[in-house]
Design a protein around this motif. Structure first.
Motif, PDB file in Angstrom:
ATOM      1  N   ASN A 126      -3.029  -6.486  -1.150  1.00 56.40           N
ATOM      2  CA  ASN A 126      -1.854  -6.801  -0.323  1.00 56.40           C
ATOM      3  C   ASN A 126      -1.580  -8.283  -0.458  1.00 56.40           C
ATOM      4  O   ASN A 126      -0.466  -8.677  -0.759  1.00 56.40           O
ATOM      5  CB  ASN A 126      -2.058  -6.384   1.143  1.00 56.40           C
ATOM      6  CG  ASN A 126      -0.773  -6.570   1.957  1.00 56.40           C
ATOM      7  OD1 ASN A 126       0.008  -7.469   1.684  1.00 56.40           O
ATOM      8  ND2 ASN A 126      -0.555  -5.739   2.948  1.00 56.40           N
TER       9      ASN A 126
ATOM     10  N   ASN B  55      -2.443 -11.833   9.387  1.00 52.57           N
ATOM     11  CA  ASN B  55      -1.998 -10.685   8.599  1.00 52.57           C
ATOM     12  C   ASN B  55      -1.162 -11.166   7.422  1.00 52.57           C
ATOM     13  O   ASN B  55      -0.811 -12.346   7.352  1.00 52.57           O
ATOM     14  CB  ASN B  55      -1.210  -9.696   9.458  1.00 52.57           C
ATOM     15  CG  ASN B  55      -1.639  -8.269   9.176  1.00 52.57           C
ATOM     16  OD1 ASN B  55      -1.850  -7.906   8.005  1.00 52.57           O
ATOM     17  ND2 ASN B  55      -1.794  -7.459  10.203  1.00 52.57           N
TER      18      ASN B  55
ATOM     19  N   THR C  66      -8.120  -1.320   4.722  1.00 54.15           N
ATOM     20  CA  THR C  66      -8.498  -2.702   4.423  1.00 54.15           C
ATOM     21  C   THR C  66     -10.026  -2.752   4.420  1.00 54.15           C
ATOM     22  O   THR C  66     -10.658  -2.151   5.295  1.00 54.15           O
ATOM     23  CB  THR C  66      -7.951  -3.640   5.514  1.00 54.15           C
ATOM     24  OG1 THR C  66      -6.548  -3.438   5.592  1.00 54.15           O
ATOM     25  CG2 THR C  66      -8.253  -5.086   5.207  1.00 54.15           C
TER      26      THR C  66
ATOM     27  N   LYS D 293      -3.733 -13.624   3.943  1.00 54.74           N
ATOM     28  CA  LYS D 293      -3.420 -13.544   5.377  1.00 54.74           C
ATOM     29  C   LYS D 293      -2.848 -14.876   5.863  1.00 54.74           C
ATOM     30  O   LYS D 293      -3.292 -15.948   5.443  1.00 54.74           O
ATOM     31  CB  LYS D 293      -4.697 -13.225   6.163  1.00 54.74           C
ATOM     32  CG  LYS D 293      -5.190 -11.806   5.938  1.00 54.74           C
ATOM     33  CD  LYS D 293      -6.411 -11.487   6.799  1.00 54.74           C
ATOM     34  CE  LYS D 293      -7.672 -12.156   6.312  1.00 54.74           C
ATOM     35  NZ  LYS D 293      -8.894 -11.702   6.983  1.00 54.74           N
TER      36      LYS D 293
ATOM     37  N   LEU E  27      -6.364  -9.816   2.223  1.00 50.99           N
ATOM     38  CA  LEU E  27      -6.294  -8.468   2.811  1.00 50.99           C
ATOM     39  C   LEU E  27      -6.028  -7.487   1.662  1.00 50.99           C
ATOM     40  O   LEU E  27      -4.975  -7.524   1.038  1.00 50.99           O
ATOM     41  CB  LEU E  27      -5.181  -8.420   3.857  1.00 50.99           C
ATOM     42  CG  LEU E  27      -5.180  -7.192   4.783  1.00 50.99           C
ATOM     43  CD1 LEU E  27      -4.549  -7.534   6.132  1.00 50.99           C
ATOM     44  CD2 LEU E  27      -4.476  -6.013   4.170  1.00 50.99           C
ATOM     45  N   CYS E  28      -7.037  -6.693   1.374  1.00 47.97           N
ATOM     46  CA  CYS E  28      -6.920  -5.762   0.242  1.00 47.97           C
ATOM     47  C   CYS E  28      -7.504  -4.418   0.658  1.00 47.97           C
ATOM     48  O   CYS E  28      -8.187  -4.316   1.671  1.00 47.97           O
ATOM     49  CB  CYS E  28      -7.689  -6.300  -0.945  1.00 47.97           C
ATOM     50  SG  CYS E  28      -7.177  -7.960  -1.324  1.00 47.97           S
ATOM     51  N   TYR E  29      -7.255  -3.431  -0.173  1.00 47.34           N
ATOM     52  CA  TYR E  29      -7.578  -2.061   0.215  1.00 47.34           C
ATOM     53  C   TYR E  29      -8.572  -1.415  -0.747  1.00 47.34           C
ATOM     54  O   TYR E  29      -8.417  -1.530  -1.965  1.00 47.34           O
ATOM     55  CB  TYR E  29      -6.297  -1.226   0.215  1.00 47.34           C
ATOM     56  CG  TYR E  29      -5.203  -1.829   1.064  1.00 47.34           C
ATOM     57  CD1 TYR E  29      -5.368  -1.942   2.437  1.00 47.34           C
ATOM     58  CD2 TYR E  29      -4.021  -2.287   0.490  1.00 47.34           C
ATOM     59  CE1 TYR E  29      -4.373  -2.499   3.230  1.00 47.34           C
ATOM     60  CE2 TYR E  29      -3.011  -2.838   1.270  1.00 47.34           C
ATOM     61  CZ  TYR E  29      -3.201  -2.942   2.642  1.00 47.34           C
ATOM     62  OH  TYR E  29      -2.214  -3.501   3.409  1.00 47.34           O
TER      63      TYR E  29
ATOM     64  N   LYS F 144       0.836  -1.210   0.000  1.00 46.16           N
ATOM     65  CA  LYS F 144       0.000   0.000   0.000  1.00 46.16           C
ATOM     66  C   LYS F 144       0.869   1.257   0.000  1.00 46.16           C
ATOM     67  O   LYS F 144       0.611   2.204  -0.741  1.00 46.16           O
ATOM     68  CB  LYS F 144      -0.931  -0.003   1.219  1.00 46.16           C
ATOM     69  CG  LYS F 144      -1.760   1.264   1.363  1.00 46.16           C
ATOM     70  CD  LYS F 144      -3.007   1.099   2.239  1.00 46.16           C
ATOM     71  CE  LYS F 144      -2.766   0.686   3.655  1.00 46.16           C
ATOM     72  NZ  LYS F 144      -4.006   0.579   4.436  1.00 46.16           N
TER      73      LYS F 144
END
Ligand code: LMR
Length: 352
Positions: A163, A226, A108, A166, A251-253, A58
Protein backbone atom coordinates in the motif's frame (compact mmCIF):
# COMPACT_ATOMS: atom_id res chain seq x y z
CA UNK A 1 -65.79 -47.82 11.50
CA UNK A 2 -65.46 -49.23 7.98
CA UNK A 3 -66.56 -45.82 6.55
CA UNK A 4 -64.19 -44.02 8.85
CA UNK A 5 -61.19 -46.15 7.73
CA UNK A 6 -61.92 -45.88 4.01
CA UNK A 7 -62.58 -42.11 4.43
CA UNK A 8 -59.17 -41.66 6.11
CA UNK A 9 -57.42 -43.66 3.35
CA UNK A 10 -59.06 -41.48 0.68
CA UNK A 11 -58.05 -38.28 2.47
CA UNK A 12 -54.46 -39.51 2.83
CA UNK A 13 -54.36 -40.43 -0.89
CA UNK A 14 -55.68 -36.97 -1.84
CA UNK A 15 -53.04 -35.30 0.33
CA UNK A 16 -50.23 -37.39 -1.20
CA UNK A 17 -51.49 -36.55 -4.69
CA UNK A 18 -51.65 -32.84 -3.89
CA UNK A 19 -48.15 -32.81 -2.40
CA UNK A 20 -46.76 -34.78 -5.33
CA UNK A 21 -48.36 -32.39 -7.80
CA UNK A 22 -46.92 -29.32 -6.09
CA UNK A 23 -43.45 -30.86 -5.91
CA UNK A 24 -43.63 -31.98 -9.55
CA UNK A 25 -42.96 -35.57 -8.47
CA UNK A 26 -45.32 -37.11 -11.02
CA UNK A 27 -44.23 -34.91 -13.87
CA UNK A 28 -42.55 -36.65 -16.80
CA UNK A 29 -41.17 -33.33 -18.02
CA UNK A 30 -37.50 -32.80 -17.18
CA UNK A 31 -36.33 -29.33 -16.16
CA UNK A 32 -35.17 -27.13 -19.03
CA UNK A 33 -31.42 -27.46 -19.55
CA UNK A 34 -29.44 -24.34 -18.65
CA UNK A 35 -26.16 -24.15 -20.53
CA UNK A 36 -24.69 -21.71 -18.03
CA UNK A 37 -25.08 -24.23 -15.23
CA UNK A 38 -22.91 -26.73 -17.05
CA UNK A 39 -19.82 -27.66 -15.09
CA UNK A 40 -20.83 -25.70 -11.99
CA UNK A 41 -20.15 -28.75 -9.87
CA UNK A 42 -16.52 -28.67 -10.95
CA UNK A 43 -16.11 -24.96 -10.28
CA UNK A 44 -13.81 -23.90 -7.47
CA UNK A 45 -14.90 -20.85 -5.52
CA UNK A 46 -12.33 -18.87 -3.56
CA UNK A 47 -13.96 -16.41 -1.18
CA UNK A 48 -11.58 -13.49 -0.68
CA UNK A 49 -12.45 -11.11 2.13
CA UNK A 50 -10.80 -7.77 2.90
CA UNK A 51 -11.54 -4.65 4.93
CA UNK A 52 -10.78 -1.73 2.64
CA UNK A 53 -12.69 -0.10 -0.20
CA UNK A 54 -12.61 -1.42 -3.76
CA UNK A 55 -10.80 1.67 -5.07
CA UNK A 56 -7.65 1.12 -3.05
CA UNK A 57 -4.35 -0.64 -3.82
CA UNK A 58 -5.56 -3.81 -2.09
CA UNK A 59 -9.11 -3.64 -3.48
CA UNK A 60 -7.89 -3.20 -7.03
CA UNK A 61 -5.24 -5.87 -6.75
CA UNK A 62 -7.83 -8.33 -5.47
CA UNK A 63 -10.10 -7.55 -8.46
CA UNK A 64 -7.29 -7.91 -10.97
CA UNK A 65 -6.16 -11.15 -9.39
CA UNK A 66 -9.72 -12.52 -9.58
CA UNK A 67 -10.00 -11.59 -13.27
CA UNK A 68 -6.70 -13.22 -14.14
CA UNK A 69 -7.45 -16.44 -12.28
CA UNK A 70 -10.85 -16.74 -13.95
CA UNK A 71 -9.35 -16.10 -17.39
CA UNK A 72 -6.43 -18.47 -16.98
CA UNK A 73 -8.61 -21.25 -15.62
CA UNK A 74 -11.34 -20.78 -18.27
CA UNK A 75 -13.84 -20.07 -15.55
CA UNK A 76 -13.01 -23.15 -13.50
CA UNK A 77 -11.85 -20.98 -10.61
CA UNK A 78 -13.90 -18.03 -9.44
CA UNK A 79 -12.51 -15.62 -6.87
CA UNK A 80 -15.38 -13.86 -5.11
CA UNK A 81 -14.30 -10.63 -3.48
CA UNK A 82 -15.94 -9.29 -0.31
CA UNK A 83 -14.55 -5.77 0.34
CA UNK A 84 -15.12 -3.24 3.15
CA UNK A 85 -15.22 -5.89 5.87
CA UNK A 86 -18.71 -6.89 4.69
CA UNK A 87 -18.11 -10.53 5.72
CA UNK A 88 -15.44 -10.31 8.39
CA UNK A 89 -13.57 -7.42 9.97
CA UNK A 90 -9.86 -7.38 10.63
CA UNK A 91 -10.40 -8.86 14.08
CA UNK A 92 -12.32 -11.88 12.78
CA UNK A 93 -10.97 -12.54 9.29
CA UNK A 94 -7.84 -14.44 10.35
CA UNK A 95 -9.86 -16.95 12.38
CA UNK A 96 -12.40 -17.24 9.56
CA UNK A 97 -9.54 -18.02 7.17
CA UNK A 98 -8.08 -20.64 9.48
CA UNK A 99 -11.51 -22.24 9.75
CA UNK A 100 -11.85 -22.17 5.93
CA UNK A 101 -15.03 -20.10 6.17
CA UNK A 102 -13.25 -17.89 3.66
CA UNK A 103 -10.29 -19.02 1.62
CA UNK A 104 -8.21 -15.86 1.08
CA UNK A 105 -7.43 -12.65 2.95
CA UNK A 106 -4.73 -9.98 2.70
CA UNK A 107 -4.39 -8.30 6.09
CA UNK A 108 -1.80 -5.67 6.93
CA UNK A 109 1.17 -7.59 8.35
CA UNK A 110 0.75 -5.73 11.69
CA UNK A 111 -2.46 -7.68 12.23
CA UNK A 112 -0.55 -10.97 12.18
CA UNK A 113 1.81 -9.98 14.96
CA UNK A 114 -0.29 -11.38 17.75
CA UNK A 115 0.15 -14.86 16.25
CA UNK A 116 3.59 -14.28 14.74
CA UNK A 117 5.39 -11.69 16.90
CA UNK A 118 8.56 -11.55 14.78
CA UNK A 119 6.54 -10.00 11.97
CA UNK A 120 6.75 -6.78 13.98
CA UNK A 121 10.09 -6.23 12.35
CA UNK A 122 8.13 -4.67 9.48
CA UNK A 123 6.37 -2.33 11.92
CA UNK A 124 9.66 -0.73 12.97
CA UNK A 125 9.59 2.93 11.92
CA UNK A 126 12.16 4.87 9.90
CA UNK A 127 13.90 1.87 8.36
CA UNK A 128 12.60 2.02 4.82
CA UNK A 129 13.13 5.31 3.04
CA UNK A 130 11.68 4.91 -0.43
CA UNK A 131 9.58 2.75 -2.74
CA UNK A 132 12.59 0.90 -4.18
CA UNK A 133 13.65 -0.25 -0.73
CA UNK A 134 10.10 -1.18 0.08
CA UNK A 135 9.89 -3.44 -2.96
CA UNK A 136 13.30 -4.96 -2.28
CA UNK A 137 12.26 -6.04 1.19
CA UNK A 138 8.78 -7.20 0.30
CA UNK A 139 10.02 -9.41 -2.51
CA UNK A 140 13.25 -10.61 -0.91
CA UNK A 141 14.29 -13.56 1.26
CA UNK A 142 13.05 -12.02 4.52
CA UNK A 143 9.53 -11.72 3.13
CA UNK A 144 9.75 -15.35 1.98
CA UNK A 145 10.75 -16.41 5.47
CA UNK A 146 7.88 -14.45 7.01
CA UNK A 147 5.38 -16.03 4.62
CA UNK A 148 6.67 -19.48 5.47
CA UNK A 149 6.00 -18.87 9.15
CA UNK A 150 2.31 -18.87 8.30
CA UNK A 151 2.48 -22.65 7.83
CA UNK A 152 2.59 -23.00 11.60
CA UNK A 153 -0.95 -21.59 11.83
CA UNK A 154 -2.61 -23.52 8.99
CA UNK A 155 -2.15 -20.73 6.48
CA UNK A 156 -0.24 -20.73 3.21
CA UNK A 157 1.47 -17.39 2.58
CA UNK A 158 1.43 -16.44 -1.10
CA UNK A 159 2.97 -13.01 -1.51
CA UNK A 160 3.07 -9.43 -0.24
CA UNK A 161 1.11 -6.56 -1.72
CA UNK A 162 2.00 -2.96 -1.18
CA UNK A 163 0.00 0.00 0.00
CA UNK A 164 2.82 2.38 0.83
CA UNK A 165 4.01 4.71 3.54
CA UNK A 166 2.05 5.70 6.61
CA UNK A 167 1.34 9.35 7.33
CA UNK A 168 -0.21 10.98 10.39
CA UNK A 169 -3.78 12.21 10.06
CA UNK A 170 -5.11 14.18 13.01
CA UNK A 171 -7.79 16.53 14.24
CA UNK A 172 -5.17 19.19 15.12
CA UNK A 173 -1.66 19.62 13.68
CA UNK A 174 1.00 17.08 14.69
CA UNK A 175 4.32 18.39 13.41
CA UNK A 176 6.73 18.85 16.28
CA UNK A 177 7.35 15.74 18.28
CA UNK A 178 5.76 17.47 21.30
CA UNK A 179 2.46 17.63 19.40
CA UNK A 180 1.98 13.92 20.07
CA UNK A 181 1.75 14.55 23.78
CA UNK A 182 -1.35 12.85 25.21
CA UNK A 183 -2.95 12.54 21.78
CA UNK A 184 -5.18 9.48 21.53
CA UNK A 185 -3.79 7.76 18.48
CA UNK A 186 -5.60 4.88 16.80
CA UNK A 187 -3.21 2.01 16.08
CA UNK A 188 -3.34 -1.43 14.52
CA UNK A 189 -2.76 -4.21 17.05
CA UNK A 190 1.02 -4.58 17.35
CA UNK A 191 3.19 -4.16 20.40
CA UNK A 192 5.87 -2.32 18.41
CA UNK A 193 3.31 0.19 17.14
CA UNK A 194 2.12 0.64 20.71
CA UNK A 195 5.70 1.26 21.89
CA UNK A 196 6.22 3.70 19.04
CA UNK A 197 3.32 5.88 20.18
CA UNK A 198 4.20 5.56 23.85
CA UNK A 199 7.73 6.76 23.06
CA UNK A 200 6.22 9.71 21.23
CA UNK A 201 4.21 10.59 24.34
CA UNK A 202 0.84 9.67 22.84
CA UNK A 203 -1.88 7.36 24.09
CA UNK A 204 -2.19 4.42 21.68
CA UNK A 205 -5.70 3.06 21.14
CA UNK A 206 -6.08 -0.24 19.27
CA UNK A 207 -9.12 -0.19 16.99
CA UNK A 208 -10.21 -2.29 14.06
CA UNK A 209 -10.22 -0.52 10.72
CA UNK A 210 -13.98 -0.72 10.46
CA UNK A 211 -14.39 1.26 13.70
CA UNK A 212 -12.03 4.13 12.95
CA UNK A 213 -14.64 6.35 11.32
CA UNK A 214 -17.07 5.76 14.15
CA UNK A 215 -14.38 6.44 16.78
CA UNK A 216 -13.50 9.69 15.05
CA UNK A 217 -17.12 10.74 14.85
CA UNK A 218 -17.48 10.04 18.54
CA UNK A 219 -14.27 11.89 19.33
CA UNK A 220 -12.68 8.82 20.89
CA UNK A 221 -9.43 9.28 18.98
CA UNK A 222 -7.48 12.36 17.86
CA UNK A 223 -5.15 10.87 15.28
CA UNK A 224 -4.03 7.80 13.37
CA UNK A 225 -1.22 6.61 11.15
CA UNK A 226 -2.33 5.39 7.76
CA UNK A 227 -1.64 5.60 4.06
CA UNK A 228 -3.09 8.40 1.97
CA UNK A 229 -5.20 5.87 0.04
CA UNK A 230 -6.89 4.65 3.23
CA UNK A 231 -7.32 8.19 4.57
CA UNK A 232 -8.83 9.23 1.25
CA UNK A 233 -11.04 6.24 0.41
CA UNK A 234 -12.61 6.13 3.89
CA UNK A 235 -12.94 9.93 4.06
CA UNK A 236 -11.06 10.10 7.36
CA UNK A 237 -9.80 13.51 6.22
CA UNK A 238 -13.28 14.95 6.79
CA UNK A 239 -12.57 14.69 10.52
CA UNK A 240 -8.79 14.36 10.62
CA UNK A 241 -8.14 17.29 8.34
CA UNK A 242 -4.47 17.78 9.31
CA UNK A 243 -2.14 15.41 7.50
CA UNK A 244 1.59 15.26 8.19
CA UNK A 245 3.59 13.59 5.44
CA UNK A 246 5.97 11.69 7.66
CA UNK A 247 6.53 8.46 5.68
CA UNK A 248 7.62 7.04 9.02
CA UNK A 249 6.45 3.46 8.49
CA UNK A 250 5.07 1.08 5.89
CA UNK A 251 1.68 -0.54 5.40
CA UNK A 252 1.67 -3.68 3.28
CA UNK A 253 -0.37 -6.82 2.98
CA UNK A 254 0.39 -10.49 3.32
CA UNK A 255 -1.75 -12.33 0.77
CA UNK A 256 -2.71 -15.71 2.19
CA UNK A 257 -4.89 -18.75 1.62
CA UNK A 258 -6.20 -21.49 3.89
CA UNK A 259 -3.54 -24.21 3.90
CA UNK A 260 -5.81 -27.29 3.70
CA UNK A 261 -7.79 -25.69 0.92
CA UNK A 262 -4.53 -24.97 -0.90
CA UNK A 263 -3.20 -28.50 -0.41
CA UNK A 264 -6.38 -29.91 -1.92
CA UNK A 265 -6.10 -27.89 -5.11
CA UNK A 266 -4.80 -29.56 -8.26
CA UNK A 267 -1.26 -28.59 -9.23
CA UNK A 268 -2.43 -26.76 -12.36
CA UNK A 269 -4.79 -24.57 -10.29
CA UNK A 270 -2.04 -23.80 -7.80
CA UNK A 271 0.17 -22.79 -10.71
CA UNK A 272 -2.55 -20.49 -12.07
CA UNK A 273 -2.92 -18.77 -8.70
CA UNK A 274 0.83 -18.28 -8.32
CA UNK A 275 1.28 -17.11 -11.91
CA UNK A 276 -1.56 -14.61 -11.56
CA UNK A 277 -0.02 -13.16 -8.42
CA UNK A 278 3.36 -12.95 -10.07
CA UNK A 279 1.95 -11.28 -13.16
CA UNK A 280 0.31 -8.50 -11.22
CA UNK A 281 3.15 -7.86 -8.81
CA UNK A 282 4.94 -4.99 -10.61
CA UNK A 283 1.64 -3.44 -11.57
CA UNK A 284 0.46 -3.71 -7.95
CA UNK A 285 3.49 -1.89 -6.53
CA UNK A 286 3.26 0.88 -9.13
CA UNK A 287 -0.47 1.16 -8.74
CA UNK A 288 -0.16 1.65 -4.97
CA UNK A 289 2.43 4.37 -5.41
CA UNK A 290 0.44 6.18 -8.11
CA UNK A 291 -2.81 5.96 -6.22
CA UNK A 292 -1.29 7.45 -3.08
CA UNK A 293 0.26 10.27 -5.14
CA UNK A 294 -2.93 11.00 -7.03
CA UNK A 295 -5.08 11.05 -3.92
CA UNK A 296 -2.56 13.22 -2.10
CA UNK A 297 -2.96 15.70 -4.96
CA UNK A 298 -6.72 15.60 -4.56
CA UNK A 299 -6.39 16.22 -0.82
CA UNK A 300 -4.05 19.14 -1.52
CA UNK A 301 -6.81 20.78 -3.57
CA UNK A 302 -9.25 20.66 -0.66
CA UNK A 303 -9.30 23.93 1.21
CA UNK A 304 -10.33 22.35 4.52
CA UNK A 305 -7.49 19.86 4.51
CA UNK A 306 -4.08 21.02 5.73
CA UNK A 307 -1.05 19.07 4.55
CA UNK A 308 2.36 19.44 6.20
CA UNK A 309 5.58 17.97 4.90
CA UNK A 310 7.72 16.82 7.81
CA UNK A 311 10.91 18.91 7.73
CA UNK A 312 14.28 17.24 8.26
CA UNK A 313 14.75 18.90 11.64
CA UNK A 314 11.39 17.58 12.90
CA UNK A 315 12.05 14.19 11.40
CA UNK A 316 15.32 14.01 13.33
CA UNK A 317 13.44 14.75 16.55
CA UNK A 318 10.80 12.10 15.88
CA UNK A 319 13.56 9.59 15.14
CA UNK A 320 15.49 10.49 18.27
CA UNK A 321 12.42 9.97 20.45
CA UNK A 322 11.59 6.66 18.80
CA UNK A 323 15.19 5.36 18.79
CA UNK A 324 14.79 2.97 21.81
CA UNK A 325 12.26 0.96 19.82
CA UNK A 326 14.96 -0.99 17.97
CA UNK A 327 16.33 -2.14 21.31
CA UNK A 328 12.82 -3.17 22.35
CA UNK A 329 12.61 -5.32 19.23
CA UNK A 330 16.04 -6.83 19.75
CA UNK A 331 15.27 -7.70 23.36
CA UNK A 332 11.72 -8.97 23.00
CA UNK A 333 11.77 -10.63 19.57
CA UNK A 334 14.21 -12.48 17.34
CA UNK A 335 16.85 -9.93 16.47
CA UNK A 336 18.00 -11.99 13.48
CA UNK A 337 14.95 -10.70 11.63
CA UNK A 338 16.05 -7.12 12.13
CA UNK A 339 19.62 -7.95 11.14
CA UNK A 340 18.42 -9.68 7.97
CA UNK A 341 16.15 -6.75 7.19
CA UNK A 342 19.05 -4.27 7.42
CA UNK A 343 21.33 -6.66 5.56
CA UNK A 344 18.89 -6.96 2.66
CA UNK A 345 18.69 -3.23 2.31
CA UNK A 346 22.48 -2.99 2.27
CA UNK A 347 22.93 -5.89 -0.15
CA UNK A 348 20.85 -4.16 -2.75
CA UNK A 349 23.39 -1.37 -2.42
CA UNK A 350 20.79 0.98 -1.23
CA UNK A 351 22.72 3.34 0.93
CA UNK A 352 20.67 4.53 3.84
C1 LMR B 1 -5.73 -0.38 8.93
O1 LMR B 1 -6.25 -1.07 9.81
O2 LMR B 1 -5.60 0.84 9.04
C2 LMR B 1 -5.28 -1.04 7.65
O3 LMR B 1 -4.68 -2.25 7.99
C3 LMR B 1 -6.42 -1.28 6.72
C4 LMR B 1 -5.94 -1.96 5.46
O4 LMR B 1 -6.23 -3.14 5.30
O5 LMR B 1 -5.30 -1.27 4.67
Amino acid sequence: MKYFLSGSVIIILILIALFGYRQNIFSYNTLPYDDEQHGLDDQIIINFSHVVAENTPKGMAAEKFAQLVEEKSDGRVIVKIYPNGMLYNDETEIEALRENEIQMIAPTFSKMTDLLPNWQVLDLPFIIDNNEELKTVLTGPLSEKLLQELNSINIKGLTFWNNGFKQIASTSPIINVEDFYEKRVRMMPSNILKQQFLLLGAEPIPTSFGNVYYDLQNKQVDAQENTISNIYSKRFYTMENHITLSNHGILCYAVMINEDFWNNLDEDIKAIILQSLEEIQDWQFEQAQQMNEKELNSLMQMKDVKIYKLQDSDRKQWKAKIQPIYEVYRKQYDENYLNEFLEELKKEQIIK
